[in-house]
Enzyme design. Structure first.
Site, short mmCIF file in Angstrom:
data_model
loop_
_atom_site.label_atom_id
_atom_site.label_comp_id
_atom_site.label_asym_id
_atom_site.label_seq_id
_atom_site.Cartn_x
_atom_site.Cartn_y
_atom_site.Cartn_z
N ASP A 106 1.98 10.90 2.87
CA ASP A 106 1.75 11.93 3.24
C ASP A 106 2.24 12.83 4.41
O ASP A 106 2.95 13.52 4.17
CB ASP A 106 0.73 10.51 3.94
CG ASP A 106 -0.51 11.63 5.26
OD1 ASP A 106 -0.66 12.63 5.57
OD2 ASP A 106 -2.06 10.64 5.24
N ASP A 162 -6.21 1.41 -0.59
CA ASP A 162 -7.13 0.72 0.46
C ASP A 162 -8.13 1.72 1.19
O ASP A 162 -7.35 2.75 1.74
CB ASP A 162 -6.34 -0.27 0.35
CG ASP A 162 -5.64 -0.34 1.87
OD1 ASP A 162 -4.97 0.81 1.43
OD2 ASP A 162 -6.22 -1.52 2.94
N ARG A 168 -8.57 -0.42 -3.75
CA ARG A 168 -7.65 -0.91 -4.55
C ARG A 168 -7.44 -0.56 -5.83
O ARG A 168 -6.84 -0.55 -7.12
CB ARG A 168 -7.01 -1.64 -4.33
CG ARG A 168 -5.92 -1.99 -2.66
CD ARG A 168 -5.16 -2.76 -3.07
NE ARG A 168 -4.96 -2.97 -1.23
CZ ARG A 168 -3.51 -2.50 -0.37
NH1 ARG A 168 -3.41 -1.42 -1.14
NH2 ARG A 168 -3.26 -2.63 0.80
#
Ligand code: 5GP
Length: 177
Positions: A106, A162, A168
């Site tokens: 990210d 999650d 998950r």
């Protein structure tokens, strides 16, 4: 969809799409590392576990599977990439080929820290394989060697990712609204 009682989930990648892509990655990695010496797969806990299991089944070369546990300090420091090691590797990676397996890149801050940490242990090579990549959110430049899927700036769950420990175990990747 049976999982979306509380949150609205929009499926982005189906189970079949994910498994097909993971098989392609496995084939590419097998080709690149065949005959290249010892390979250590380092799965970053906890998000990449699902990816690591599926990908490792697609490798047709010997490898050692190891884990590294990390937790980023909350709040402001999280955005500075200050990461705490909660479980270190069991293996000595010196002079070995290391492939770091991540769920998602990210901002890149977590991987930047991990990469620098592992580099100091003198591996023969260190490459990065991420299931998902969100280049639009990058703060530090990270060389991604293998990537499952590239995504725009979204918050996603499933296949290891999650939301407060939920989702998950979804076999799909979904955007959470
Ligand atoms: P970084 O920003 O340091 O590249 O990402 C660090 C970690 O934040 C990832 O390994 C992942 O656990 C979590 N993360 C980043 N983006 C998302 C997202 O869209 N969804 C979820 N569930 N976790 C994310």
């Amino acid at each position: 969809m049976k999982y979306g009682e509380e949150h609205h989930l929009k499926v982005l990648f189906t189970r079949e799409q994910i498994q097909a892509r993971v098989a392609q990655l496995g084939e590419a990695i097998t080709g690149d590392y065949r005959g290249a010496g010892e390979l250590i797969l380092v799965a970053v806990l906890r998000g990449s576990v699902y990816f690591a299991v599926d990908l490792s089944r697609r490798l047709e070369i010997p490898f050692v599977l190891d884990f590294m546990g990390i937790s980023s300090y909350g709040g402001v420091s999280a955005s500075h990439g200050i990461v705490r090691i909660t479980k270190d590797l069991d293996s000595n990676i010196a002079h070995k080929n290391v492939l770091l397996l991540e769920d998602i890149v990210d901002t890149g801050l977590t991987l930047n820290y991990l990469r620098r940490n592992l580099q100091t242990r003198n591996p023969a090579s260190l490459r990065i394989c991420t299931f998902l990549d969100m280049p639009a959110r990058r703060i530090v430049n990270i060389p991604v060697d293998y990537c499952g899927f590239t995504l725009p700036d979204l918050y996603v769950v499933g296949y290891g990712l999650d939301h407060h420990e939920r989702y998950r175990n979804l076999e799909v990747v979904a955007a959470l609204k």
